[in-house]
Scaffold this active site. Structure first.
Site, PDB file in Angstrom:
ATOM      1  N   CYS A 131       0.910  -1.175   0.058  1.00 32.16           N
ATOM      2  CA  CYS A 131      -0.255  -0.028  -0.149  1.00 32.16           C
ATOM      3  C   CYS A 131       0.885   1.051   0.019  1.00 32.16           C
ATOM      4  CB  CYS A 131      -0.803  -0.022   1.271  1.00 32.16           C
ATOM      5  SG  CYS A 131      -1.867   1.591   1.500  1.00 32.16           S
TER       6      CYS A 131
ATOM      7  N   CYS B 252      -0.457   3.655  -7.111  1.00 26.91           N
ATOM      8  CA  CYS B 252      -1.343   3.185  -6.162  1.00 26.91           C
ATOM      9  C   CYS B 252      -1.516   1.691  -6.579  1.00 26.91           C
ATOM     10  CB  CYS B 252      -2.510   3.906  -6.060  1.00 26.91           C
ATOM     11  SG  CYS B 252      -3.825   2.922  -5.283  1.00 26.91           S
TER      12      CYS B 252
END
Length: 262
Positions: free
Chosen positions: A70, A177
């Site tokens: 992440c 991302c």
């Protein structure tokens, strides 16, 4: 051998699938936080709190390495996670692949969440690894959430909006991302000019998977028997991959041999 991955949601699937390709015999632990997601709008303290909880839940299963799959958690909580778990458990963070994308020259674009776009962290990576290269930062509002829900219509809308904000002629796009890697081909289709050379998309899943194996002290063995188990932790509770995650090939690839696949 056991490798754990953590993220607020299903952004960890791309890295998990990459680990599975390299070591089909590895046991995988996927620790996400449906009770607390999304992490992006939270304060730094809130992100650290939720990320540490995910990391602790994963560490309780005694893996040989933990991937923080992440970007948001890597920016805000990686130091805290490492301080608590290392050196006993190697912790691998996720960094947008700006360096390899810029290595061939520009122009390039960096797609990221609005919170990451323009942040000192991302600007620092651009300064350090893309000096002299034309870089456009492109915020992608709503894209990660749409990917999380596997909402095809919302993904299309968000991808089209980001593509419209991406200058024509970029030779490479960094997927800043981890969620974005699950819709890589949709992004490519929205950006590719038929008259231009193939566009290069740079994610981080393969790199972090390889680094996790190195830190765990094991070599890749893609031909190994696919005998690894899968443990899914949902805000610390054992569960199963949800229906949206199983719409993606990366999610389905993690199901044990013989399990039903949608």
């Amino acid at each position: 051998m056991k490798i754990a991955l953590m993220d607020s949601g299903n952004g960890l699937l791309a890295a998990a699938a990459a680990v599975h390709r390299l070591r089909p015999d590895a046991d995988l632990v996927l620790s996400s936080d449906p009770d607390g997601m999304p992490w992006g709008p939270r304060t730094t303290e809130g992100i650290v709190e939720r990320a540490l909880a995910c990391a602790r839940a994963a560490a309780a299963h005694r893996p040989q390495a933990l991937i923080v799959a992440c970007n948001t958690a890597s920016v805000h909580a990686l130091e805290a996670i490492r301080a608590e778990l290392e050196p006993g458990l190697p912790v691998i963070g996720t960094v947008p692949a700006i360096k390899p994308a810029a290595s061939g020259g520009g122009p390039i674009a960096v797609w990221a969440t609005p919170a990451t776009t323009g942040s000192p962290y991302q600007r620092g990576l651009i300064r350090d690894f893309a000096s002299g290269v034309e870089v456009t930062e492109v915020p992608c509002p709503g894209l990660a959430d749409a990917v999380q829900r596997a909402d095809a219509d919302a993904v299309e809308i968000a991808v089209k909006a980001a593509a419209a904000a991406t200058p024509r002629g970029v030779r490479a796009v960094v997927l800043g991302c981890t969620h974005y890697e699950l819709v890589e081909e949709r992004i490519r289709a929205a950006l590719q000019d038929p008259a231009a050379p193939p566009l290069a998309l740079y994610g981080s899943a393969d790199a972090v998977a390889a680094q996790a194996l190195r830190r765990a002290g094991v070599a890749p063995a893609p031909g190994a028997e696919p005998s690894g188990s899968l443990t899914v932790l949902l805000s610390g509770r054992e569960g199963e991959l949800d229906a949206p995650s199983l719409t993606y090939p990366e999610g389905r690839s993690l199901l044990p041999v013989g399990a039903s696949r949608p």
